[in-house]
Design an enzyme around this catalytic site. Structure first.
Site, PDB file in Angstrom:
ATOM      1  N   ILE A   1       1.026  -1.247   0.095  1.00  0.00           N
ATOM      2  CA  ILE A   1      -0.232   0.061   0.077  1.00  0.00           C
ATOM      3  C   ILE A   1       0.939   1.263   0.051  1.00  0.00           C
ATOM      4  O   ILE A   1       0.454   2.358  -0.798  1.00  0.00           O
ATOM      5  CB  ILE A   1      -0.743  -0.046   1.271  1.00  0.00           C
ATOM      6  N   GLU A   2       1.902   1.314   0.764  1.00  0.00           N
ATOM      7  CA  GLU A   2       2.635   2.329   0.708  1.00  0.00           C
ATOM      8  C   GLU A   2       3.689   2.889  -0.165  1.00  0.00           C
ATOM      9  O   GLU A   2       3.586   4.112  -0.674  1.00  0.00           O
ATOM     10  CB  GLU A   2       3.727   2.169   2.212  1.00  0.00           C
ATOM     11  N   THR A   3       4.264   2.051  -1.078  1.00  0.00           N
ATOM     12  CA  THR A   3       5.294   2.047  -1.731  1.00  0.00           C
ATOM     13  C   THR A   3       5.282   1.104  -3.011  1.00  0.00           C
ATOM     14  O   THR A   3       6.175   1.169  -3.739  1.00  0.00           O
ATOM     15  CB  THR A   3       6.479   2.464  -1.323  1.00  0.00           C
TER      16      THR A   3
END
Length: 331
Positions: A123-125
């Site tokens: 999700i983040e990167t």
């Protein structure tokens, strides 16, 4: 009058839109003096660094009598679709395979499931592919010394950023991150980097920018330090009556009352849930209705990483899909 005071007056009036060196502003010099006094930085070095950082002096716009409508919250189904995609699932399974030993080790040490760690990184990167292209120091300086409503928070993060850079021998002018100053594989803010990041690959340094192994251990440590319940459940759907909907929050909701309390109030709590288990209820907005969910402690801990129920639910659901896909390809 010193030149930076002249520019400070100019900045406060905001007559023209310009980009000026941060050292042209009194707020920057006040901050530098604090860092020198409290944290023993070199004043010459900090002045040199901040002279290479630009702040934007925005043009003052006349106030409008017309109230702008509040932006509509993105619906849960649309939000989910941005992150739970075939490519992200495929990349996640591949990342899991490539870092299996580190994920197993993190799970064993911190009791945080491997699939949750992989989901957060996805999700983040997208597993390190999109760590942000904004210069972190410039981002934090602009948010700290401008008129941002959270400028005190960002000034604390700017302090943590400089300490983090010094402690890890990082060049502060070269570090890139998100538009809000989050950095690395797991998009840690500066204070989180300092307090929760760990050297999980044992190379003598903490590197969340190029070491996925350090990122894996750091995310697990972050959840552990926020009182993760070992391998506990996250959430399950629940149907609420009209009178019960008032207990379901769109904002994050910390479980405080146990299942017996809710049963005594007439909630239909599944029989397999222990009376002592603390629960909360959330609603996730869609275009025509809201989904309602019963949530456990670990769901709340997921919202400590990002204070948004949609984020936590996406992490939970993506982790479940990743686990299924990984187990199919690695029986």
């Amino acid at each position: 009058m010193p030149i930076f005071l002249i520019f400070l007056i100019f900045f406060s009036q905001s007559i023209f839109a310009k980009s000026l060196p941060a050292t042209n502003f009194q707020a920057t010099h006040d901050f530098i003096d604090k860092m020198v006094k409290k944290h023993h930085f070199s004043k010459t070095e900090l002045v040199s660094i901040f002279s290479q950082v630009n702040l934007i002096v925005a043009e003052k716009k006349p106030k409008s009598s017309v109230k702008k409508p509040k932006p509509k919250t993105m619906s849960w189904d649309k939000y989910r679709s941005l992150f739970i995609t075939d490519s992200r699932i495929k990349n996640g399974v591949e990342f899991w395979k490539n870092n299996l030993e580190a994920l197993k080790r993190a799970e064993k040490k911190y009791n945080v499931p491997q699939e949750i760690i992989v989901a957060i990184l996805g999700i983040e990167t997208n597993y390190g592919e999109n760590q942000g292209q904004h210069l972190a120091l410039e981002t934090l300086a602009r948010l700290s010394f401008g008129n941002h409503r959270r400028k005190n928070f960002y000034q604390r993060e700017l302090k943590e950023f400089l300490l983090m850079s010094r402690e890890n021998a990082l060049a502060p002018l070269l570090i890139k991150g998100s538009y809000a100053g989050a950095m690395g594989y797991g998009q840690f803010i500066s204070s989180s980097y300092r307090y929760y990041a760990v050297d999980f690959d044992f190379d003598g340094k903490i590197d969340l920018f190029s070491s996925p192994i350090d990122a894996i251990g750091s995310i697990a440590n972050y959840f552990d330090k926020h009182q993760w319940h070992d391998f506990g459940p996250y959430a399950r759907p629940i149907t609420l009556t009209d009178s019960q909907l008032k207990y379901a929050r769109s904002s994050t909701n910390k479980p405080k009352k146990n299942a017996k309390y809710w049963r005594d109030k007439g909630f239909s709590i599944d029989v397999d849930i222990n009376n002592k288990t603390k629960l909360a209820f959330i609603k996730l907005p869609q275009d025509n209705k809201s989904e309602t969910w019963l949530t456990y402690w670990n769901f709340y801990i997921l919202t400590r990483y990002n204070h948004d129920n949609r984020y936590a639910m996406t992490a939970f659901q993506l982790s479940d899909i990743l686990k299924q896909q990984f187990n199919q390809t690695n029986p």
